[in-house]
Design a protein around this motif. Structure first.
Motif, mmCIF file in Angstrom:
data_model
loop_
_atom_site.group_PDB
_atom_site.id
_atom_site.type_symbol
_atom_site.label_atom_id
_atom_site.label_comp_id
_atom_site.label_asym_id
_atom_site.label_seq_id
_atom_site.Cartn_x
_atom_site.Cartn_y
_atom_site.Cartn_z
ATOM 1 N N ALA A 1 0.830 -1.200 0.000
ATOM 2 C CA ALA A 1 0.000 0.000 0.000
ATOM 3 C C ALA A 1 0.867 1.253 0.000
ATOM 4 N N GLN A 2 0.251 2.376 -0.350
ATOM 5 C CA GLN A 2 0.870 3.663 -0.105
ATOM 6 C C GLN A 2 0.952 3.882 1.410
ATOM 7 N N PRO A 3 1.872 4.732 1.868
ATOM 8 C CA PRO A 3 1.945 4.995 3.304
ATOM 9 C C PRO A 3 0.591 5.442 3.857
ATOM 10 N N ASN A 4 0.106 4.725 4.855
ATOM 11 C CA ASN A 4 -1.175 5.026 5.483
ATOM 12 C C ASN A 4 -0.936 5.522 6.901
ATOM 13 N N ILE A 5 -1.997 5.716 7.657
ATOM 14 C CA ILE A 5 -1.845 6.257 9.001
ATOM 15 C C ILE A 5 -1.022 5.326 9.878
ATOM 16 N N ALA A 6 -1.206 4.011 9.716
ATOM 17 C CA ALA A 6 -0.456 3.063 10.544
ATOM 18 C C ALA A 6 1.040 3.151 10.244
ATOM 19 N N LEU A 7 1.413 3.124 8.956
ATOM 20 C CA LEU A 7 2.825 3.191 8.604
ATOM 21 C C LEU A 7 3.439 4.522 9.026
ATOM 22 N N LYS A 8 2.687 5.612 8.909
ATOM 23 C CA LYS A 8 3.212 6.914 9.320
ATOM 24 C C LYS A 8 3.435 6.966 10.828
ATOM 25 N N LYS A 9 2.504 6.395 11.587
ATOM 26 C CA LYS A 9 2.664 6.350 13.044
ATOM 27 C C LYS A 9 3.848 5.462 13.431
ATOM 28 N N LEU A 10 3.995 4.337 12.747
ATOM 29 C CA LEU A 10 5.124 3.456 13.020
ATOM 30 C C LEU A 10 6.443 4.147 12.687
ATOM 31 N N TYR B 1 7.235 6.194 -0.760
ATOM 32 C CA TYR B 1 8.232 6.898 0.042
ATOM 33 C C TYR B 1 7.655 7.162 1.417
ATOM 34 N N LEU B 2 8.449 6.862 2.415
ATOM 35 C CA LEU B 2 8.071 7.143 3.795
ATOM 36 C C LEU B 2 9.334 7.508 4.558
ATOM 37 N N GLU B 3 9.344 8.706 5.101
ATOM 38 C CA GLU B 3 10.509 9.162 5.849
ATOM 39 C C GLU B 3 10.776 8.238 7.031
ATOM 40 N N GLY B 4 12.040 7.916 7.227
ATOM 41 C CA GLY B 4 12.431 7.107 8.375
ATOM 42 C C GLY B 4 12.450 5.617 8.118
ATOM 43 N N CYS B 5 12.113 5.186 6.891
ATOM 44 C CA CYS B 5 12.107 3.744 6.615
ATOM 45 C C CYS B 5 12.983 3.434 5.408
ATOM 46 N N ASP B 6 13.439 2.199 5.358
ATOM 47 C CA ASP B 6 14.137 1.675 4.186
ATOM 48 C C ASP B 6 13.167 0.757 3.454
ATOM 49 N N PHE B 7 12.692 1.216 2.300
ATOM 50 C CA PHE B 7 11.718 0.452 1.514
ATOM 51 C C PHE B 7 12.441 -0.308 0.414
ATOM 52 N N TYR B 8 12.120 -1.607 0.315
ATOM 53 C CA TYR B 8 12.729 -2.468 -0.699
ATOM 54 C C TYR B 8 11.638 -2.977 -1.629
ATOM 55 N N ASN B 9 11.627 -2.441 -2.858
ATOM 56 C CA ASN B 9 10.717 -3.002 -3.856
ATOM 57 C C ASN B 9 11.342 -4.264 -4.435
ATOM 58 N N LEU B 10 10.653 -4.894 -5.371
ATOM 59 C CA LEU B 10 11.143 -6.169 -5.891
ATOM 60 C C LEU B 10 12.520 -6.049 -6.537
ATOM 61 N N SER B 11 12.736 -4.994 -7.299
ATOM 62 C CA SER B 11 14.039 -4.857 -7.967
ATOM 63 C C SER B 11 15.152 -4.680 -6.945
ATOM 64 N N HIS B 12 14.872 -3.930 -5.876
ATOM 65 C CA HIS B 12 15.877 -3.779 -4.815
ATOM 66 C C HIS B 12 16.151 -5.121 -4.135
ATOM 67 N N GLN B 13 15.103 -5.887 -3.920
ATOM 68 C CA GLN B 13 15.261 -7.192 -3.267
ATOM 69 C C GLN B 13 16.113 -8.131 -4.115
ATOM 70 N N LEU B 14 15.832 -8.124 -5.418
ATOM 71 C CA LEU B 14 16.555 -9.036 -6.308
ATOM 72 C C LEU B 14 18.027 -8.656 -6.470
ATOM 73 N N ALA B 15 18.342 -7.397 -6.167
ATOM 74 C CA ALA B 15 19.730 -6.942 -6.261
ATOM 75 C C ALA B 15 20.528 -7.251 -4.999
ATOM 76 N N LEU B 16 19.866 -7.734 -3.963
ATOM 77 C CA LEU B 16 20.553 -8.055 -2.715
ATOM 78 C C LEU B 16 21.392 -9.320 -2.871
ATOM 79 N N ASN B 17 22.404 -9.421 -2.051
ATOM 80 C CA ASN B 17 23.248 -10.621 -2.061
ATOM 81 C C ASN B 17 22.622 -11.675 -1.139
ATOM 82 N N LEU B 18 21.362 -12.003 -1.435
ATOM 83 C CA LEU B 18 20.607 -12.969 -0.644
ATOM 84 C C LEU B 18 19.951 -13.971 -1.589
#
Length: 337
Positions: A13-22, A46-63
């Protein structure tokens, strides 16, 4: 403030009230905040204070796990746990994107707890110690819902116990199954003045919606991918409980630290996804209880393989789960070298 604490969420989802509070909560406490996306996640998230990993970011990880885990599945949350481990987290707190934190969200963060303890061969409806309402946690076998509690609150033995897995309750829209939601009233709230520890031979499902894990237990965070969405965290909880017994670890249930404003769900679809649990959870735990496991941190991986191999042999999980589990354990081993 504790930079060794990581909060892990998965969201499409887009950042909602729960994610913003967290996000505000973690910034106030100097925690790290990892959000794992999936195919349906917004491209402009985009949400300030978090590291968001979309699928392309995940696939680029050394995991290896990021390459192997099925898409469009809650089990991709496992990638967030691996990233927290890679970032040297000592504690992982997990929740969902529809849980809003109370001011006490950081409590308890003490692993050693003095609490009433239940230790007997019994299915325990923990919710009944926190409310007089006729309510039960998702995953509790239906034929145990009306069984009496093993003892009154006043008669439970109090002890200092090691609780490296702690389940926080959620108010308003707690984690109940579709049968409850279709037939009984919500919202429901819980008492704030109680904590309860389960020991060996006591079973109660716990979820992935408000749970704290210490580093010793990180391998047990594994969410199976080749199963019903509504059972992945419940079956994980049964495996974690069974292995916890071998290490004299207790599972702590504590007062609500979030309230849930639940995302939209199709309750009949939830029911369909939960049927396999209604039919097999009792048998699943009986089988786990009979396994010969070993104690020790160095035996966690072997114990997990034994547990999941048993679930595959019972046709509760697909055999592909074992391959994915081994990839998870390989990544865990790589990150802890």
């Amino acid at each position: 403030m504790d930079s060794k604490v990581a909060l892990v969420v998965t969201s499409i989802a887009q950042p909602n009230i729960a994610l913003k509070k967290l996000s505000q909560c973690v910034q106030d406490r100097n925690w790290s905040f990892i959000i794992i996306g999936d195919v349906a996640s917004p491209a402009d998230f985009y949400l300030e204070g978090c590291d968001f990993y979309n699928l392309s970011h995940q696939l680029a990880l050394n995991l290896k796990f990021a390459q192997s885990c099925p898409e469009r599945h809650y089990a991709r949350k496992n990638i967030g746990y691996l990233l927290a481990l890679q970032n040297n987290a000592e504690i992982i707190i997990e929740t969902d994107d529809d849980n809003i934190p109370y001011q006490n969200f950081e409590n308890p963060r003490q692993r050693q707890q003095t609490a009433p303890v239940i230790s007997e061969s019994h299915w325990i409806n923990v919710y009944r110690y926190f409310t007089e309402a006729n309510i039960w946690p998702r995953g509790l076998p239906l034929d145990t819902i009306n069984k009496p509690l093993p003892d009154t609150w006043e008669n439970l033995e109090i002890a200092l116990v090691d609780c490296p897995i702690q389940q926080g309750l959620a108010d308003r829209n707690p984690d109940v199954d579709a049968i409850y939601r279709l037939t009984l009233p919500l919202p429901q709230d819980f008492r704030r003045d109680r904590r309860l520890a389960l020991s060996r031979n006591s079973w109660c499902p716990f979820n992935s919606q408000n749970t704290t894990w210490w580093r010793d237990t990180f391998p047990l965070l594994y969410l199976p991918a080749y199963c019903s969405f509504r059972m992945t965290d419940i079956w994980r909880s049964f495996v974690a409980q069974r292995i916890a017994w071998e290490n004299n670890w207790h599972i702590l249930f504590h007062e609500p630290t979030v309230w849930q404003e639940r995302n939209e769900h199709n309750l009949m679809h939830d029911f369909e996804q939960e049927v396999v649990g209604y039919l097999h959870n009792y048998r699943l735990c009986e089988a786990l209880q009979e396994l010969n496991l070993q104690s020790g941190q160095d035996k966690l991986a072997d114990n997990m393989r034994i547990c999941y191999e048993k679930l595959v042999s019972l046709s509760i999980l697909d055999r592909k789960e074992l391959e994915l589990l081994n990839i998870w354990l390989e990544d865990i081993n790589f990150l802890t070298k």
